[in-house]
Design a protein around this motif. Structure first.
Motif, PDB file in Angstrom:
ATOM      1  N   ASP A   1      45.158 -95.319  -5.890  1.00 41.92           N
ATOM      2  CA  ASP A   1      45.577 -96.320  -5.839  1.00 41.92           C
ATOM      3  C   ASP A   1      46.758 -97.467  -6.393  1.00 41.92           C
ATOM      4  N   LYS A   2      47.801 -97.836  -6.061  1.00 44.51           N
ATOM      5  CA  LYS A   2      48.031 -99.276  -7.148  1.00 44.51           C
ATOM      6  C   LYS A   2      47.319-100.283  -6.395  1.00 44.51           C
ATOM      7  N   VAL A   3      46.882-101.714  -6.460  1.00 39.69           N
ATOM      8  CA  VAL A   3      47.034-102.807  -6.270  1.00 39.69           C
ATOM      9  C   VAL A   3      47.543-103.919  -6.871  1.00 39.69           C
ATOM     10  N   VAL A   4      48.028-104.947  -6.575  1.00 39.50           N
ATOM     11  CA  VAL A   4      48.711-105.647  -7.211  1.00 39.50           C
ATOM     12  C   VAL A   4      48.105-107.314  -6.692  1.00 39.50           C
ATOM     13  N   PHE A   5      47.581-107.778  -7.568  1.00 35.39           N
ATOM     14  CA  PHE A   5      47.060-108.905  -7.385  1.00 35.39           C
ATOM     15  C   PHE A   5      47.915-109.962  -7.555  1.00 35.39           C
ATOM     16  N   GLU A   6      47.264-111.544  -7.494  1.00 36.16           N
ATOM     17  CA  GLU A   6      48.393-112.581  -7.270  1.00 36.16           C
ATOM     18  C   GLU A   6      47.068-113.496  -7.678  1.00 36.16           C
ATOM     19  N   THR A   7      47.365-114.365  -7.975  1.00 31.74           N
ATOM     20  CA  THR A   7      46.298-115.559  -8.831  1.00 31.74           C
ATOM     21  C   THR A   7      46.781-116.456  -9.533  1.00 31.74           C
ATOM     22  N   ARG A   8      46.177-117.253  -9.007  1.00 24.82           N
ATOM     23  CA  ARG A   8      46.240-118.813 -10.324  1.00 24.82           C
ATOM     24  C   ARG A   8      45.697-118.733 -11.741  1.00 24.82           C
ATOM     25  N   GLU A   9      46.335-119.658 -12.609  1.00 23.28           N
ATOM     26  CA  GLU A   9      45.475-119.206 -13.668  1.00 23.28           C
ATOM     27  C   GLU A   9      43.872-119.556 -14.002  1.00 23.28           C
ATOM     28  N   VAL A  10      42.954-118.698 -14.461  1.00 21.25           N
ATOM     29  CA  VAL A  10      41.498-118.963 -14.179  1.00 21.25           C
ATOM     30  C   VAL A  10      41.213-120.220 -13.997  1.00 21.25           C
ATOM     31  N   SER A  11      41.143-121.167 -15.356  1.00 21.25           N
ATOM     32  CA  SER A  11      41.206-122.618 -15.540  1.00 21.25           C
ATOM     33  C   SER A  11      41.134-123.323 -14.232  1.00 21.25           C
ATOM     34  N   ASP A  12      42.501-123.049 -12.922  1.00 21.85           N
ATOM     35  CA  ASP A  12      43.359-123.557 -12.292  1.00 21.85           C
ATOM     36  C   ASP A  12      43.830-125.160 -13.206  1.00 21.85           C
ATOM     37  N   ASN A  13      44.656-124.498 -13.756  1.00 20.81           N
ATOM     38  CA  ASN A  13      45.799-125.680 -14.688  1.00 20.81           C
ATOM     39  C   ASN A  13      45.292-126.321 -15.803  1.00 20.81           C
ATOM     40  N   GLN A  14      43.658-126.054 -15.801  1.00 27.23           N
ATOM     41  CA  GLN A  14      43.352-127.524 -17.309  1.00 27.23           C
ATOM     42  C   GLN A  14      43.633-126.923 -18.060  1.00 27.23           C
ATOM     43  N   PHE A  15      44.117-125.599 -18.822  1.00 25.54           N
ATOM     44  CA  PHE A  15      44.702-125.581 -20.234  1.00 25.54           C
ATOM     45  C   PHE A  15      46.616-125.965 -19.682  1.00 25.54           C
ATOM     46  N   ASN A  16      47.233-126.124 -20.576  1.00 26.27           N
ATOM     47  CA  ASN A  16      48.301-125.567 -21.274  1.00 26.27           C
ATOM     48  C   ASN A  16      48.774-125.556 -21.921  1.00 26.27           C
ATOM     49  N   PHE A  17      50.667-124.939 -22.569  1.00 29.03           N
ATOM     50  CA  PHE A  17      50.162-124.768 -24.156  1.00 29.03           C
ATOM     51  C   PHE A  17      50.088-125.749 -24.901  1.00 29.03           C
ATOM     52  N   HIS A  18      50.232-126.712 -24.404  1.00 33.56           N
ATOM     53  CA  HIS A  18      49.565-127.381 -24.732  1.00 33.56           C
ATOM     54  C   HIS A  18      48.517-128.535 -25.670  1.00 33.56           C
ATOM     55  N   SER A  19      47.494-127.238 -25.173  1.00 28.78           N
ATOM     56  CA  SER A  19      45.881-127.752 -25.106  1.00 28.78           C
ATOM     57  C   SER A  19      45.642-126.861 -26.332  1.00 28.78           C
ATOM     58  N   THR A  20      44.569-127.395 -27.106  1.00 29.21           N
ATOM     59  CA  THR A  20      44.241-128.105 -28.213  1.00 29.21           C
ATOM     60  C   THR A  20      42.549-126.706 -28.117  1.00 29.21           C
ATOM     61  N   THR A  21      42.056-126.611 -28.906  1.00 31.32           N
ATOM     62  CA  THR A  21      40.407-125.756 -28.566  1.00 31.32           C
ATOM     63  C   THR A  21      39.433-127.154 -28.288  1.00 31.32           C
ATOM     64  N   GLU A  22      39.810-128.349 -28.135  1.00 32.22           N
ATOM     65  CA  GLU A  22      38.653-129.333 -28.225  1.00 32.22           C
ATOM     66  C   GLU A  22      38.532-129.299 -26.444  1.00 32.22           C
ATOM     67  N   ALA A  23      39.703-129.125 -25.655  1.00 35.16           N
ATOM     68  CA  ALA A  23      40.111-128.732 -23.835  1.00 35.16           C
ATOM     69  C   ALA A  23      39.192-128.373 -23.422  1.00 35.16           C
ATOM     70  N   ILE A  24      38.311-127.368 -24.405  1.00 36.38           N
ATOM     71  CA  ILE A  24      37.006-126.595 -23.569  1.00 36.38           C
ATOM     72  C   ILE A  24      36.054-127.104 -23.767  1.00 36.38           C
ATOM     73  N   SER A  25      35.600-128.209 -24.009  1.00 39.18           N
ATOM     74  CA  SER A  25      34.675-128.716 -24.449  1.00 39.18           C
ATOM     75  C   SER A  25      34.908-129.460 -23.256  1.00 39.18           C
ATOM     76  N   GLU A  26      35.792-130.369 -21.761  1.00 40.25           N
ATOM     77  CA  GLU A  26      36.861-131.136 -20.913  1.00 40.25           C
ATOM     78  C   GLU A  26      36.501-130.034 -20.089  1.00 40.25           C
ATOM     79  N   LEU A  27      35.955-128.606 -20.222  1.00 35.97           N
ATOM     80  CA  LEU A  27      36.509-128.062 -19.063  1.00 35.97           C
ATOM     81  C   LEU A  27      35.625-128.613 -17.857  1.00 35.97           C
ATOM     82  N   ASN A  28      36.280-128.151 -16.651  1.00 37.48           N
ATOM     83  CA  ASN A  28      35.202-128.267 -15.452  1.00 37.48           C
ATOM     84  C   ASN A  28      35.057-127.021 -14.780  1.00 37.48           C
TER      85      ASN A  28
END
Length: 76
Positions: free
Chosen positions: A7-34
């Protein structure tokens, strides 16, 4: 969700961090992850006939973001 082998399955989901990261995030953002907002992609998915210990092959046919807001992903 229960599917049959092949079977083929389609999943639609939000980005796993719920938008806590974006294209401008740095590695420092990981320590602030909720972690209260982090969730698995989708599932569970049960395959008829599969048994504990079986090895399953999964083929990802397509993966794309919603071009409008970049917050949703489609896995086909």
């Amino acid at each position: 969700m229960i599917i049959d082998n092949g079977d083929k399955v389609v999943f639609e989901t939000r980005e796993v961090s719920d938008n806590q990261f974006n294209f401008h995030s740095t590695t420092e953002a990981i320590s602030e992850l909720n972690w209260d907002y982090v969730y698995p992609l989708s599932g569970p998915v049960y395959i008829n006939g599969a048994e504990p210990g079986d090895t399953l092959a999964v083929e990802i046919l397509d993966l794309k973001t919603n071009a409008g807001d970049g917050r949703r992903f489609y896995l086909i």
